[in-house]
Design a protein around this motif. Structure first.
Motif, short mmCIF file in Angstrom:
data_model
loop_
_atom_site.label_atom_id
_atom_site.label_comp_id
_atom_site.label_asym_id
_atom_site.label_seq_id
_atom_site.Cartn_x
_atom_site.Cartn_y
_atom_site.Cartn_z
N ARG A 37 -17.76 5.21 3.58
CA ARG A 37 -17.07 4.57 4.71
C ARG A 37 -15.70 5.20 4.94
N LYS A 38 -14.96 5.43 3.87
CA LYS A 38 -13.66 6.08 4.01
C LYS A 38 -13.83 7.46 4.64
N ALA A 43 -13.40 11.45 9.04
CA ALA A 43 -14.09 12.42 9.90
C ALA A 43 -13.95 12.05 11.38
N ALA A 44 -14.03 10.77 11.68
CA ALA A 44 -13.91 10.31 13.07
C ALA A 44 -12.53 10.61 13.63
N TRP A 69 -6.26 8.90 2.03
CA TRP A 69 -7.70 9.20 2.04
C TRP A 69 -7.91 10.65 2.47
N GLN A 70 -7.21 11.04 3.52
CA GLN A 70 -7.36 12.38 4.06
C GLN A 70 -6.92 13.43 3.03
N LEU A 78 -15.05 14.59 -1.56
CA LEU A 78 -15.39 13.17 -1.47
C LEU A 78 -15.15 12.43 -2.78
N ALA A 79 -15.28 13.12 -3.91
CA ALA A 79 -15.06 12.47 -5.20
C ALA A 79 -13.63 11.96 -5.34
N GLY A 80 -12.70 12.57 -4.60
CA GLY A 80 -11.31 12.13 -4.64
C GLY A 80 -11.09 10.74 -4.08
N LEU A 81 -12.07 10.23 -3.33
CA LEU A 81 -11.96 8.90 -2.74
C LEU A 81 -12.40 7.79 -3.68
N ARG A 82 -12.89 8.14 -4.84
CA ARG A 82 -13.34 7.10 -5.77
C ARG A 82 -12.16 6.30 -6.28
#
Length: 91
Positions: A37-38, A43-44, A69-70, A78-82
């Protein structure tokens, strides 16, 4: 000579490589922010599907939270968002 109106972007490529539309974004009342979701929101915004202001308003985010997040995606993928790995990825 008349100017062409700016065309609105209908979709961007999402984090999983598939087209992502506004309808595919997480609902505004999202409480549980999983990696996917993040990444979809980032991306959007990056692709111009929604503005940063719209994303922050829609999801009750601060600009700093979105930018974190960015940055996490840029630095660690993507693993950085965990959420459970935040300390591991911090410098």
């Amino acid at each position: 000579m008349s100017e062409q109106p700016h065309s609105k972007i209908n979709y961007v490529i999402g984090p999983d490589g598939t087209p992502l539309t506004v309808a595919d974004l997480p609902p505004p009342d999202t409480k549980r922010w999983v990696i996917r979701r993040k990444a979809e929101v980032v991306a959007a915004v990056r692709g111009g599907l929604i503005s940063l202001d719209d994303a922050c308003r829609r999801y009750t985010l601060t600009v700093e939270e979105f930018l974190s997040w960015q940055r996490s995606i840029e630095r660690h993928g993507l693993a950085g968002l965990r959420a459970t790995r935040v300390q591991q990825y911090r410098q």
